[in-house]
Write a protein that holds these residues in place. Structure first.
Motif, PDB file in Angstrom:
ATOM      1  N   GLY A  20      41.186  37.549  33.506  1.00 39.57           N
ATOM      2  CA  GLY A  20      41.323  38.987  33.760  1.00 39.57           C
ATOM      3  C   GLY A  20      41.671  39.706  32.462  1.00 39.57           C
ATOM      4  N   ALA A  59      44.494  40.432  31.110  1.00 44.30           N
ATOM      5  CA  ALA A  59      45.537  39.750  30.334  1.00 44.30           C
ATOM      6  C   ALA A  59      44.997  38.463  29.723  1.00 44.30           C
ATOM      7  CB  ALA A  59      46.752  39.464  31.222  1.00 44.30           C
ATOM      8  N   GLY A  60      44.287  37.677  30.503  1.00 46.36           N
ATOM      9  CA  GLY A  60      43.795  36.391  30.002  1.00 46.36           C
ATOM     10  C   GLY A  60      42.742  36.557  28.921  1.00 46.36           C
ATOM     11  N   TYR A 110      36.167  32.209  38.681  1.00 46.79           N
ATOM     12  CA  TYR A 110      34.924  32.864  39.125  1.00 46.79           C
ATOM     13  C   TYR A 110      33.849  32.772  38.036  1.00 46.79           C
ATOM     14  CZ  TYR A 110      37.703  34.731  42.990  1.00 46.79           C
ATOM     15  OH  TYR A 110      38.506  34.871  44.084  1.00 46.79           O
ATOM     16  N   GLY A 147      38.475  39.867  35.522  1.00 51.65           N
ATOM     17  CA  GLY A 147      39.389  39.870  36.668  1.00 51.65           C
ATOM     18  C   GLY A 147      39.162  41.084  37.534  1.00 51.65           C
ATOM     19  N   LEU A 148      40.236  41.762  37.894  1.00 55.42           N
ATOM     20  CA  LEU A 148      40.092  42.916  38.782  1.00 55.42           C
ATOM     21  C   LEU A 148      39.347  44.059  38.102  1.00 55.42           C
ATOM     22  CD1 LEU A 148      43.546  42.884  40.583  1.00 55.42           C
ATOM     23  CD2 LEU A 148      41.328  42.157  41.440  1.00 55.42           C
ATOM     24  N   THR A 170      47.032  34.287  35.636  1.00 53.02           N
ATOM     25  CA  THR A 170      46.366  34.271  36.952  1.00 53.02           C
ATOM     26  C   THR A 170      46.638  35.552  37.739  1.00 53.02           C
ATOM     27  OG1 THR A 170      48.297  33.179  37.924  1.00 53.02           O
ATOM     28  CG2 THR A 170      46.523  31.742  37.134  1.00 53.02           C
ATOM     29  N   ASP A 204      50.373  31.819  39.444  1.00 48.39           N
ATOM     30  CA  ASP A 204      50.095  30.555  40.143  1.00 48.39           C
ATOM     31  C   ASP A 204      50.716  29.355  39.442  1.00 48.39           C
ATOM     32  OD1 ASP A 204      48.621  31.965  41.938  1.00 48.39           O
ATOM     33  OD2 ASP A 204      46.697  30.986  41.512  1.00 48.39           O
ATOM     34  N   ASN A 225      43.221  45.224  49.295  1.00 48.89           N
ATOM     35  CA  ASN A 225      41.932  45.699  49.813  1.00 48.89           C
ATOM     36  C   ASN A 225      40.802  45.210  48.915  1.00 48.89           C
ATOM     37  OD1 ASN A 225      43.144  48.139  48.120  1.00 48.89           O
ATOM     38  ND2 ASN A 225      40.932  48.147  47.857  1.00 48.89           N
ATOM     39  N   VAL A 245      44.307  42.751  44.572  1.00 47.63           N
ATOM     40  CA  VAL A 245      45.721  42.387  44.780  1.00 47.63           C
ATOM     41  C   VAL A 245      46.535  43.051  43.681  1.00 47.63           C
ATOM     42  CG1 VAL A 245      47.374  40.492  44.889  1.00 47.63           C
ATOM     43  CG2 VAL A 245      45.045  40.168  45.779  1.00 47.63           C
ATOM     44  N   ARG A 282      49.866  41.373  35.257  1.00 48.07           N
ATOM     45  CA  ARG A 282      50.547  42.085  36.343  1.00 48.07           C
ATOM     46  C   ARG A 282      51.737  41.332  36.914  1.00 48.07           C
ATOM     47  NH1 ARG A 282      48.089  40.019  41.309  1.00 48.07           N
ATOM     48  NH2 ARG A 282      45.970  39.318  40.894  1.00 48.07           N
ATOM     49  N   PRO A 310      45.200  48.636  31.003  1.00 52.79           N
ATOM     50  CA  PRO A 310      45.555  48.710  29.574  1.00 52.79           C
ATOM     51  C   PRO A 310      46.832  47.940  29.262  1.00 52.79           C
ATOM     52  CG  PRO A 310      44.927  50.870  30.403  1.00 52.79           C
ATOM     53  CD  PRO A 310      45.019  49.979  31.602  1.00 52.79           C
TER      54      PRO A 310
HETATM   55  C1  LIG Z   1      42.823  48.239  44.471  1.00 54.53           C
HETATM   56  C2  LIG Z   1      43.428  48.303  43.100  1.00 54.53           C
HETATM   57  C3  LIG Z   1      43.395  49.485  42.392  1.00 54.53           C
HETATM   58  C4  LIG Z   1      43.879  49.527  41.092  1.00 54.53           C
HETATM   59  N1  LIG Z   1      43.750  50.675  40.373  1.00 54.53           N
HETATM   60  C5  LIG Z   1      43.927  50.635  39.042  1.00 54.53           C
HETATM   61  C6  LIG Z   1      43.486  51.710  38.229  1.00 54.53           C
HETATM   62  O1  LIG Z   1      42.981  52.718  38.735  1.00 54.53           O
HETATM   63  N2  LIG Z   1      43.606  51.598  36.871  1.00 54.53           N
HETATM   64  C7  LIG Z   1      44.158  50.478  36.297  1.00 54.53           C
HETATM   65  O2  LIG Z   1      44.215  50.425  35.061  1.00 54.53           O
HETATM   66  N3  LIG Z   1      44.613  49.453  37.041  1.00 54.53           N
HETATM   67  C8  LIG Z   1      44.497  49.496  38.399  1.00 54.53           C
HETATM   68  N4  LIG Z   1      44.872  48.438  39.170  1.00 54.53           N
HETATM   69  C9  LIG Z   1      45.629  47.315  38.568  1.00 54.53           C
HETATM   70  C10 LIG Z   1      44.801  46.331  37.751  1.00 54.53           C
HETATM   71  O3  LIG Z   1      43.480  46.237  38.204  1.00 54.53           O
HETATM   72  C11 LIG Z   1      45.385  44.916  37.783  1.00 54.53           C
HETATM   73  O4  LIG Z   1      46.783  44.913  37.909  1.00 54.53           O
HETATM   74  C12 LIG Z   1      44.983  44.163  36.508  1.00 54.53           C
HETATM   75  O5  LIG Z   1      43.591  43.920  36.569  1.00 54.53           O
HETATM   76  C13 LIG Z   1      45.733  42.858  36.381  1.00 54.53           C
HETATM   77  O6  LIG Z   1      45.218  42.115  35.298  1.00 54.53           O
HETATM   78  P1  LIG Z   1      45.595  40.576  35.152  1.00 54.53           P
HETATM   79  O7  LIG Z   1      44.809  40.035  34.032  1.00 54.53           O
HETATM   80  O8  LIG Z   1      47.069  40.440  35.143  1.00 54.53           O
HETATM   81  O9  LIG Z   1      45.120  39.929  36.547  1.00 54.53           O
HETATM   82  P2  LIG Z   1      43.711  39.924  37.265  1.00 54.53           P
HETATM   83  O10 LIG Z   1      42.898  41.111  36.945  1.00 54.53           O
HETATM   84  O11 LIG Z   1      44.032  39.664  38.702  1.00 54.53           O
HETATM   85  O12 LIG Z   1      42.988  38.656  36.646  1.00 54.53           O
HETATM   86  C14 LIG Z   1      43.420  37.340  36.943  1.00 54.53           C
HETATM   87  C15 LIG Z   1      42.251  36.405  36.691  1.00 54.53           C
HETATM   88  O13 LIG Z   1      42.709  35.075  36.853  1.00 54.53           O
HETATM   89  C16 LIG Z   1      41.782  34.339  37.619  1.00 54.53           C
HETATM   90  N5  LIG Z   1      42.534  33.283  38.301  1.00 54.53           N
HETATM   91  C17 LIG Z   1      43.523  33.441  39.199  1.00 54.53           C
HETATM   92  N6  LIG Z   1      43.985  32.261  39.600  1.00 54.53           N
HETATM   93  C18 LIG Z   1      43.262  31.325  38.953  1.00 54.53           C
HETATM   94  C19 LIG Z   1      43.273  29.915  38.944  1.00 54.53           C
HETATM   95  N7  LIG Z   1      44.153  29.229  39.699  1.00 54.53           N
HETATM   96  N8  LIG Z   1      42.394  29.258  38.164  1.00 54.53           N
HETATM   97  C20 LIG Z   1      41.511  29.943  37.381  1.00 54.53           C
HETATM   98  N9  LIG Z   1      41.449  31.294  37.355  1.00 54.53           N
HETATM   99  C21 LIG Z   1      42.325  31.974  38.119  1.00 54.53           C
HETATM  100  C22 LIG Z   1      41.213  35.362  38.574  1.00 54.53           C
HETATM  101  O14 LIG Z   1      39.979  34.936  39.097  1.00 54.53           O
HETATM  102  C23 LIG Z   1      41.113  36.590  37.689  1.00 54.53           C
HETATM  103  O15 LIG Z   1      39.891  36.645  37.004  1.00 54.53           O
HETATM  104  C24 LIG Z   1      44.453  48.368  40.510  1.00 54.53           C
HETATM  105  C25 LIG Z   1      44.520  47.185  41.244  1.00 54.53           C
HETATM  106  C26 LIG Z   1      44.028  47.150  42.531  1.00 54.53           C
HETATM  107  C27 LIG Z   1      44.091  45.856  43.281  1.00 54.53           C
END
Ligand SMILES: Cc1cc2nc3c(=O)[nH]c(=O)nc-3n(C[C@H](O)[C@H](O)[C@H](O)COP(=O)(O)OP(=O)(O)OC[C@H]3O[C@@H](n4cnc5c(N)ncnc54)[C@H](O)[C@@H]3O)c2cc1C
Length: 504
Positions: free
Chosen positions: A60, A62-63, A83, A88-89, A221, A225, A250, A357, A417, A433
């Motif tokens: 995602g 961060a990663g 995936y 990510g999200l 993750t 996790d 959602n 999530v 996150r 960001p």
């Molecule tokens: C509905 C919604 C609306 C949002 N609105 C906004 C917005 O408008 N603007 C904004 O900036 N942010 C928004 N956010 C927040 C933002 O999208 C997320 O908090 C952010 O993407 C988190 O980044 P991350 O890298 O921490 O995690 P994620 O984006 O969740 O990425 C984690 C990654 O790790 C992978 N992963 C997880 N577990 C494993 C595993 N065991 N093995 C291998 N891979 C794994 C996943 O597949 C994923 O690709 C929103 C979030 C949601 C859910």
């Protein structure tokens, strides 16, 4: 419709969160055994698939940033993603609205890898306010950009919409260019523990179960996790004292074939009719989700419906939310096509491949970024970057390195996150960001700790900051010192960091 519990009600977020129909759930939810049952799995030898200095789990925001930053800081890096894409999200979750990267003065405070990524996207894959308007309070500009998610609290911001396919493509290309090794379609299963160290992980793929060995591991993750499976303590409530509240989930949707300019004109010219349309939608569908314009005028994004009372780490809940979100997507399409100007020819472009999530678990780190910190304007001596603050009342938020360092492990970092913070702080530190920011810092820290062969908690903050600056990150020390510390005194010196590392 299932009634919300008092706690769920208390954490009623946004416009109209609600839960799904319990009776319908039964149609697809597998029945558990009548009494608790376990199976014994035989012990086995697991082949080692790879050995690396820095292992990043999760691709995602961060990663991705962690892997790139670690590589640019000189480490051998492997990123593993479950995936078929990165982002990510921000790609798979269709969270294509990148939140604010500028502060109230229009200064780009989330710079570094996040900025580079957006600058490298093709022009027609990013839509946001031009640089000369960032920070503008002009009524006309604010009104224009507010309709396009580019203004907040009467200020024009850099918070663009992006095309997720280009972001997926570019993310992979940037990692490959930099020399990061990549495994997609690989689900990390378990950490391999050796007292306070994580020696590596096992992962599952079409090739079965394999292992990766690493010196430093970045848990990106989003759901913490790895730390959770390592048995580390974590925090879980999305609301202070929330009694197990997990936030809402959602699956978002994108529609194409929309004339968004017509929809915006309708809203502007006839606010009464617009209100009525949404009220009718609420009555007919049980809940009305608001469309926002995508990176292109013919694409509409729905980032809801926010379904409350579910957990993002419970597979039954995740299944329910997928089913319910798509039911609502179809119901909304029917209503909008019939009633909403500009939506007559809309069609289902995509429902998100990744469930949305916002929050599940949060790290217990060596430090914890809290609302008290940013309300007082504390500047951390191990600052790794700054976030725009939630309102004009507060100075930019100084983000401490130690909030990414697992308190109870020597070589585990957790940006994104699930970083160590309180619920109010998670509400903005989870934005894309900020996840780029913490990911980049964790990547640099992982590379430095690996090359020096020291625990991540013993890293010298000055060295970390110097490399972050070299990589284009913005730190407050870069700024005008009188502006940067507005709001309060810095908290005690935190330059040299020593981990307190009890056993798992
Ligand atoms: C509905 C919604 C609306 C949002 N609105 C906004 C917005 O408008 N603007 C904004 O900036 N942010 C928004 N956010 C927040 C933002 O999208 C997320 O908090 C952010 O993407 C988190 O980044 P991350 O890298 O921490 O995690 P994620 O984006 O969740 O990425 C984690 C990654 O790790 C992978 N992963 C997880 N577990 C494993 C595993 N065991 N093995 C291998 N891979 C794994 C996943 O597949 C994923 O690709 C929103 C979030 C949601 C859910």
């Amino acid at each position: 419709m299932r009634e919300r519990s008092a706690d769920e009600e208390a954490y009623h977020v946004g416009t109209a969160a609600m839960s799904t129909d319990a009776a319908l759930d039964e149609a697809f939810t597998p029945s558990p055994p009548t009494e608790p049952l376990t199976v014994a799995e035989p012990a086995r030898e697991t082949p080692v698939h790879a050995i690396t200095q820095v292992l990043v789990v999760g691709g995602g925001p961060a990663g991705f940033a962690a892997a790139l930053a670690a590589r640019r800081a000189g480490a051998e890096v492997l990123l593993v993603e479950r995936y078929n894409h990165l982002g990510g999200l921000s790609t798979g979750g269709l969270v294509i609205w990148i939140d604010r990267m500028t502060d109230w003065n229009g200064r780009l405070v989330i710079a570094g890898i996040g900025q580079e990524l957006l600058e490298r996207l093709p022009q027609d894959a990013v839509a946001g306010a031009p640089r000369n308007l960032w920070g503008s309070n002009s009524e006309d500009r604010v009104a224009y950009w507010r309709e396009r998610q580019g203004a907040f609290r009467d200020t024009v911001t850099w918070s663009p919409m992006i095309d997720p396919e280009w972001l997926k493509y570019l993310s992979v290309e940037m990692l490959i260019d930099a020399g990061v090794k990549l495994l997609l379609h690989s689900w990390v299963a378990e950490p391999l523990l050796d007292r306070q160290r994580v020696r590596g992980v096992t992962f599952e793929s079409k090739q079965g179960r394999r292992a990766i060995l690493a010196e430093v591991i970045v848990d990106a993750t989003g759901d913490l996790d790895l730390c959770a499976r390592a048995g580390l303590e974590f925090e879980a409530d999305a609301k202070a004292g929330g009694g197990g509240i997990a936030h809402c989930l959602n699956t978002g949707w994108l529609w194409a074939g929309v004339d968004f300019a017509r929809w915006l004109k309708f809203k502007r010219d006839d606010p009464q009719a617009h209100r009525q349309l949404m009220t009718d939608a609420g009555e007919a569908l049980g809940f009305a989700e608001r469309p926002v314009v995508g990176w292109s005028n013919d694409v509409a994004l729905f980032l809801g419906p926010r379904l409350s009372g579910y957990s993002g780490v419970d597979v039954t809940d995740l299944t329910r939310v997928e089913v319910e979100s798509r039911r609502r997507m179809v119901a909304h399409l029917d209503h909008f096509r019939r009633r909403a100007p500009g939506f007559e020819n809309a069609w289902l472009m995509l429902s998100a491949p990744q469930i949305g999530v916002r929050h599940t678990r949060r790290l217990i780190g060596l430090d914890k970024l809290t609302a008290d910190d940013w309300r007082q304007g504390i500047r951390h001596h191990d600052e790794i970057g700054v976030s725009p603050s939630p309102s004009q009342k507060f100075a930019n938020v100084s983000v401490p390195y130690r909030a990414l360092v697992a308190r109870d492990a020597e070589n585990l970092l957790a940006p994104g996150r699930h970083m160590s913070c309180d619920p109010q702080t998670q509400a903005f530190m989870r934005e894309i960001p900020q996840c780029w920011l913490t990911g980049q810092a964790a990547g640099v820290a992982a590379a430095l700790a690996a090359s020096r062969e020291i625990p991540v908690g013993e890293l010298d903050a000055g060295a970390l900051q110097a490399e972050l600056r070299r990589q284009g990150a913005y730190l407050q020390a870069d700024a005008d010192s009188t502006a940067a510390v507005a709001g309060g005194p810095p908290r005690g010196p935190k330059v040299s960091i020593t981990a307190d590392t009890p056993a798992f």
